[in-house]
Design a protein around this motif. Structure first.
Motif, PDB file in Angstrom:
ATOM      1  N   ILE A   1       0.841  -1.208   0.000  1.00 58.28           N
ATOM      2  CA  ILE A   1       0.000   0.000   0.000  1.00 58.28           C
ATOM      3  C   ILE A   1       0.872   1.253   0.000  1.00 58.28           C
ATOM      4  O   ILE A   1       0.632   2.201  -0.756  1.00 58.28           O
ATOM      5  N   PHE A   2       1.924   1.286   0.829  1.00 56.94           N
ATOM      6  CA  PHE A   2       2.805   2.449   0.872  1.00 56.94           C
ATOM      7  C   PHE A   2       3.575   2.598  -0.442  1.00 56.94           C
ATOM      8  O   PHE A   2       3.837   3.721  -0.893  1.00 56.94           O
ATOM      9  N   ASP A   3       3.925   1.480  -1.066  1.00 62.64           N
ATOM     10  CA  ASP A   3       4.608   1.556  -2.365  1.00 62.64           C
ATOM     11  C   ASP A   3       3.700   2.193  -3.413  1.00 62.64           C
ATOM     12  O   ASP A   3       4.151   3.016  -4.233  1.00 62.64           O
ATOM     13  N   SER A   4       2.433   1.814  -3.406  1.00 64.83           N
ATOM     14  CA  SER A   4       1.474   2.391  -4.358  1.00 64.83           C
ATOM     15  C   SER A   4       1.324   3.896  -4.133  1.00 64.83           C
ATOM     16  O   SER A   4       1.267   4.688  -5.090  1.00 64.83           O
ATOM     17  N   ALA A   5       1.269   4.287  -2.859  1.00 62.38           N
ATOM     18  CA  ALA A   5       1.123   5.706  -2.539  1.00 62.38           C
ATOM     19  C   ALA A   5       2.346   6.494  -2.995  1.00 62.38           C
ATOM     20  O   ALA A   5       2.222   7.575  -3.587  1.00 62.38           O
ATOM     21  N   GLN A   6       3.530   5.931  -2.753  1.00 66.09           N
ATOM     22  CA  GLN A   6       4.759   6.625  -3.155  1.00 66.09           C
ATOM     23  C   GLN A   6       4.835   6.769  -4.672  1.00 66.09           C
ATOM     24  O   GLN A   6       5.248   7.816  -5.191  1.00 66.09           O
ATOM     25  N   ALA A   7       4.401   5.756  -5.405  1.00 64.00           N
ATOM     26  CA  ALA A   7       4.411   5.829  -6.860  1.00 64.00           C
ATOM     27  C   ALA A   7       3.459   6.912  -7.361  1.00 64.00           C
ATOM     28  O   ALA A   7       3.769   7.642  -8.316  1.00 64.00           O
ATOM     29  N   LYS A   8       2.317   7.042  -6.709  1.00 65.53           N
ATOM     30  CA  LYS A   8       1.355   8.077  -7.105  1.00 65.53           C
ATOM     31  C   LYS A   8       1.921   9.467  -6.883  1.00 65.53           C
ATOM     32  O   LYS A   8       1.839  10.345  -7.754  1.00 65.53           O
ATOM     33  N   PHE A   9       2.503   9.699  -5.699  1.00 61.80           N
ATOM     34  CA  PHE A   9       3.011  11.037  -5.384  1.00 61.80           C
ATOM     35  C   PHE A   9       4.252  11.376  -6.226  1.00 61.80           C
ATOM     36  O   PHE A   9       4.478  12.529  -6.564  1.00 61.80           O
ATOM     37  N   ALA A  10       5.046  10.359  -6.559  1.00 58.48           N
ATOM     38  CA  ALA A  10       6.232  10.609  -7.384  1.00 58.48           C
ATOM     39  C   ALA A  10       5.857  11.055  -8.793  1.00 58.48           C
ATOM     40  O   ALA A  10       6.633  11.739  -9.469  1.00 58.48           O
ATOM     41  N   ALA A  11       4.647  10.689  -9.235  1.00 58.58           N
ATOM     42  CA  ALA A  11       4.216  11.030 -10.588  1.00 58.58           C
ATOM     43  C   ALA A  11       3.561  12.414 -10.673  1.00 58.58           C
ATOM     44  O   ALA A  11       3.232  12.872 -11.761  1.00 58.58           O
ATOM     45  N   THR A  12       3.356  13.062  -9.529  1.00 60.31           N
ATOM     46  CA  THR A  12       2.707  14.380  -9.540  1.00 60.31           C
ATOM     47  C   THR A  12       3.752  15.485  -9.669  1.00 60.31           C
ATOM     48  O   THR A  12       4.937  15.291  -9.377  1.00 60.31           O
ATOM     49  N   GLU A  13       3.285  16.670 -10.070  1.00 58.29           N
ATOM     50  CA  GLU A  13       4.180  17.818 -10.204  1.00 58.29           C
ATOM     51  C   GLU A  13       4.407  18.521  -8.875  1.00 58.29           C
ATOM     52  O   GLU A  13       5.355  19.297  -8.742  1.00 58.29           O
ATOM     53  N   ASN A  14       3.558  18.268  -7.920  1.00 60.79           N
ATOM     54  CA  ASN A  14       3.671  18.924  -6.613  1.00 60.79           C
ATOM     55  C   ASN A  14       4.812  18.296  -5.819  1.00 60.79           C
ATOM     56  O   ASN A  14       4.754  17.117  -5.468  1.00 60.79           O
ATOM     57  N   LYS A  15       5.849  19.076  -5.504  1.00 65.60           N
ATOM     58  CA  LYS A  15       7.002  18.555  -4.776  1.00 65.60           C
ATOM     59  C   LYS A  15       6.765  18.479  -3.270  1.00 65.60           C
ATOM     60  O   LYS A  15       7.596  17.938  -2.539  1.00 65.60           O
ATOM     61  N   ALA A  16       5.621  19.018  -2.803  1.00 61.68           N
ATOM     62  CA  ALA A  16       5.368  19.031  -1.362  1.00 61.68           C
ATOM     63  C   ALA A  16       4.656  17.765  -0.889  1.00 61.68           C
ATOM     64  O   ALA A  16       4.578  17.526   0.311  1.00 61.68           O
ATOM     65  N   ASP A  17       4.109  16.964  -1.830  1.00 62.65           N
ATOM     66  CA  ASP A  17       3.411  15.758  -1.381  1.00 62.65           C
ATOM     67  C   ASP A  17       4.384  14.579  -1.311  1.00 62.65           C
ATOM     68  O   ASP A  17       5.548  14.693  -1.676  1.00 62.65           O
ATOM     69  N   GLY A  18       3.900  13.449  -0.826  1.00 59.99           N
ATOM     70  CA  GLY A  18       4.739  12.261  -0.663  1.00 59.99           C
ATOM     71  C   GLY A  18       4.457  11.597   0.664  1.00 59.99           C
ATOM     72  O   GLY A  18       3.777  12.157   1.536  1.00 59.99           O
ATOM     73  N   ILE A  19       4.985  10.405   0.844  1.00 59.67           N
ATOM     74  CA  ILE A  19       4.736   9.688   2.102  1.00 59.67           C
ATOM     75  C   ILE A  19       5.665  10.165   3.207  1.00 59.67           C
ATOM     76  O   ILE A  19       5.531   9.743   4.355  1.00 59.67           O
ATOM     77  N   LEU A  20       6.626  11.046   2.874  1.00 58.22           N
ATOM     78  CA  LEU A  20       7.496  11.672   3.875  1.00 58.22           C
ATOM     79  C   LEU A  20       7.407  13.186   3.736  1.00 58.22           C
ATOM     80  O   LEU A  20       7.134  13.721   2.650  1.00 58.22           O
TER      81      LEU A  20
END
Length: 596
Positions: free
Chosen positions: A218-237
Motif C-alpha cells: 500500500i505504501f509503495d502504491s502511494a509513493q508511486a502516485k506522489f512521485a508522478a505528480t508535479e507537486n514537490k510538497a506531497d509524498g509519504i514523507l
C-alpha cells in the motif's frame, strides 16, 4: 441509487432519532427550562458519558472523511492530526480542571462568562463571545460536508435545492430533538456513533490491507502516485519545506481545540474534576483510531478509488474518497453501517456546536445587552431558538455557497479562535496581562492573521486569496522588512498571529501598568480554581443569583486572662465585658450570642 446501503442507513438514522427524543427524560433534572439543564445536561455527566460526549464532539464526521482525504491528496502532511491529538491532552489536562472548578463556583456556562468574571469587562467578554460564534459556524457547516459526502456516495447527488433535500430533512430532525432534549440528545447518541465508528474502522484497517497485499504494498502504491505528480510538497514523507508547517500546525491546533466553545461544553457538563482527569487519560484512544483511519487514505490509492463529482459545483469532491472506498470494498449491508456511522458522526458534533454557540449568544449578548433581567426560563428559551438559527444558517452555507468556502472559513476560524488564548487559557493561571493589553493583542493578532491568510494563494486551484494556512517564510514581513527573504520553508499562520498577539499584549500591559490604568475587577479567588466538587444541579449564578462566598469559620477568642476584662463584639456590634476574676457578668453586659 444504492438501496441496500440506503435502507441500513435509514434504519440506524431512525434509531438515533428516537434516542434523541427519549434523551429529554434521561438523567433529567426538575426542568429543562434552565440553561444548566438544557445546555449543560445538569452538569452531572460521569466518566463514560463524558468520554463518549467529548470524543463524539472532537472527532467529527468531517474529521473521519477529511483527514484520510488529505492523506490521499497530500500524503504525510495529512498525518499532522495525529501528533496534534497526542500532544493535546497533556497540554490541556490542568487548565481544564481549573476551568471546571471556577465555572462550578460561579456558574459560568461559556468561556466568555469566565472572562467577564476574571476581568470584569463586558467588552472583552463580547469579543470572546463573537470570536467563538464566528469560529464555530463554519465548523458546523463542515459537518454537513461530511454528511453530504455519504449521501452523495449512496446516489443522492442532485443539483439545486432538491439535491440538498435529504440533508435538509436530516437537519430538521436534528433541530427538533436538540430543541427538546438539549445536550442530553448528543450525549446519548454519541454512544451509538462512537460504537459504530470503532467497529467500522477496526474492521477496515484489518480487512482492507490484507486485500491489497499488506501495508508495504500500500505504501509503495502511494509513493508511486506522489512521485508522478508535479507537486514537490506531497509524498509519504515530509519535505524540508513543510516540516515547520507540520509542527506548528499540530501545536497550534492543539492549543486552539479547547478554546472552541463546543469543546468546553462537554467539559463543563461533567460532574467533577476526577471525571475530566480520567478522560484526559482515556481520550487518546480516539487518536489511535484517527491514526489508523488516516492510513485509509493510502489504502484508497491502492484501491484506485476516485472522488465523486459534485453535481452542484461540477468539481470532484475529495471528501467522498473514504465513502467510495467503503462502497467498493465492503458488502452492501456493512457499507450501509459505515455510512450511518459517518452521518451520525456529523449529527453529534453539530448538535453540541449549535448548543455552545447558542449559550454564547444567550449569556454574553442577549442577557448582557438586550435583557439584563432575563429569568432562567427566558435564557433557556432564547438558547433553544438561537440553536435553531445556527443550524439552519449552517444548512444555508451548504445550499447557497460553495462547500469549499466553508472549508476556507473553518481554516480562518482556527486562526481566529487561537487569538483568545491569552484571555481564556493564560488567564486561568495569572491576571498579569492588562485588560487593554488583551484587547489590543486580540485586535493585532486577528488583523495580522487575516491579512496573512488573505495573501496566501494557490494557482493550481485558481484561488488568489485564502487558499490555505501554510505561509512561506519569504512572505512574512514586518512593516516592509522581510527577515526570511527567499525562504521556501512554510509555517502555520495561526502560530505567527498568536505570537504577534502575545507580543502586543505584553507591551500594552507594561504601558498600562506604568500609567496605573484601571484593570477591571476580578470576582474569582485563588481557591475557586481548586474546588474538587459541587452538588449537581443549577449553579447559583446560572439561576440568576450571586454565588455565596466561602467564609472561613470564625476563630474562637483566646481564653480570658485572670484579672482582666475580655471584650467581644456581639452580632449587633455591641461589646460584652466580663470580669474574669469575679466570674459574674458586668451590669451592662449581655449574654454571649451563640455561634451560628
Amino acid at each position: 441509487m444504492q438501496w441496500t446501503e440506503l435502507v441500513v442507513f435509514s434504519a440506524l438514522f431512525l434509531l438515533v432519532t428516537v434516542l434523541g427524543f427519549v434523551a429529554a427524560k434521561w438523567k433529567a433534572g426538575s426542568t429543562l427550562d434552565h440553561l444548566d439543564e438544557w445546555g449543560l445536561g445538569g452538569r452531572k455527566f460521569g466518566s463514560w458519558i463524558t468520554w463518549f460526549l467529548v470524543g463524539g464532539d472532537l472527532y467529527t464526521a468531517y474529521t473521519f472523511v477529511a483527514v484520510p482525504a488529505l492523506v490521499f491528496g497530500a500524503g504525510a502532511l495529512g498525518f499532522y492530526a495525529l501528533p496534534y491529538t497526542v500532544v493535546l491532552y497533556p497540554i490541556v489536562f490542568l487548565p481544564l480542571v481549573r476551568m471546571w472548578s471556577v465555572s462550578r463556583v460561579h456558574g459560568y456556562v461559556t468561556p466568555a462568562d469566565f472572562v467577564r468574571g476574571r476581568y470584569g469587562s463586558h467588552w472583552l467578554a463580547l469579543i470572546i463571545a463573537i470570536t467563538g460564534i464566528v469560529a464555530t459556524m463554519p465548523y458546523i457547516a463542515l459537518q454537513l460536508v461530511g454528511l453530504e459526502a455519504v449521501l452523495r456516495t449512496m446516489g443522492l447527488n442532485g443539483s439545486g435545492i432538491l439535491g440538498h433535500l435529504p440533508l435538509f430533512i436530516a437537519f430538521v430532525i436534528l433541530a427538533l430533538y436538540t430543541y427538546q432534549s438539549g445536550l442530553r440528545a448528543p450525549a446519548l447518541i454519541a454512544f451509538v456513533k462512537d460504537t459504530l465508528i470503532y467497529i467500522v474502522i477496526l474492521v477496515a484497517v484489518i480487512y482492507l490491507p490484507s486485500k491489497f497485499g499488506g501495508w508495504g504494498a500500500i505504501f509503495d502504491s502511494a509513493q508511486a502516485k506522489f512521485a508522478a505528480t508535479e507537486n514537490k510538497a506531497d509524498g509519504i514523507l515530509l519535505t524540508g519545506n513543510n516540516q515547520l508547517q507540520y509542527a506548528t500546525l499540530a501545536l497550534g491546533s492543539a492549543l486552539a481545540l479547547f478554546l472552541y466553545p463546543h469543546s468546553l461544553t462537554g467539559i463543563l457538563a461533567s460532574r467533577g474534576r476526577n471525571v475530566i482527569k480520567r478522560n484526559m487519560v482515556a481520550l487518546p484512544a480516539y487518536s489511535l483510531l484517527l491514526g489508523l483511519l488516516a492510513m485509509l487514505g493510502f489504502v484508497a490509492i491502492s484501491a484506485g478509488a476516485k472522488p465523486i463529482t459534485n453535481q452542484a459545483t461540477g468539481r470532484p469532491d475529495t471528501n467522498t474518497i473514504i465513502p467510495v472506498l467503503f462502497g467498493q470494498e465492503f458488502p452492501s449491508w456493512f457499507a450501509g453501517v459505515a455510512f450511518a456511522a459517518i452521518a451520525i458522526g456529523a449529527l453529534v458534533p453539530a448538535a453540541i456546536m449549535s448548543i455552545a454557540a447558542a449559550n454564547l449568544w444567550t449569556r454574553n449578548i442577549y442577557k448582557e445587552y438586550l435583557k439584563k433581567d432575563a429569568t432562567p426560563a427566558q435564557e433557556a428559551k432564547q438558547a433553544k431558538l438561537a440553536s435553531l438559527v445556527v443550524k439552519f444558517g449552517a444548512v444555508a452555507f451548504i445550499v447557497f455557497i460553495d462547500p469549499q468556502f466553508s472549508i476556507d472559513l473553518q481554516l480562518i476560524g482556527g486562526v481566529m479562535i487561537l487569538q483568545t488564548l491569552p484571555a481564556v487559557a493564560i488567564a486561568l493561571y495569572t491576571r498579569w496581562f492588562h485588560l487593554w493589553g488583551l484587547i489590543a493583542g486580540w485586535v493585532v493578532g486577528m488583523g495580522y492573521g487575516m491579512w496573512l491568510l488573505y495573501n496566501i494563494g494557490n494557482p493550481a486551484i485558481g484561488k488568489a486569496h485564502f487558499a490555505g494556512s501554510a505561509l512561506p517564510l519569504d512572505k512574512l514581513s514586518l512593516f516592509g522588512w522581510h527577515p526570511f527573504a527567499g525562504s521556501a520553508v512554510q509555517i502555520y499562520v495561526g502560530a505567527v498571529a498568536v505570537v504577534a498577539n502575545l507580543l502586543v499584549a505584553v507591551i500594552v500591559t507594561l504601558i498600562a501598568k506604568r500609567a496605573r490604568v484601571f484593570n477591571g475587577t476580578d470576582e474569582t479567588q485563588a481557591d475557586d480554581y481548586r474546588v474538587p466538587a459541587h452538588p449537581p444541579g443549577p449553579t447559583p449564578l446560572a439561576a440568576g443569583h450571586s454565588p455565596p462566598r466561602r467564609v472561613p469559620p470564625p476563630t474562637p477568642p483566646p481564653p480570658p486572662r485572670p484579672g482582666l476584662a475580655s471584650f467581644r463584639p456581639t452580632r449587633a456590634g455591641e461589646v460584652t465585658a466580663s470580669a474574669s476574676g469575679s466570674g459574674r457578668p458586668r451590669p451592662w453586659s449581655r449574654a454571649p450570642t451563640p455561634s451560628r
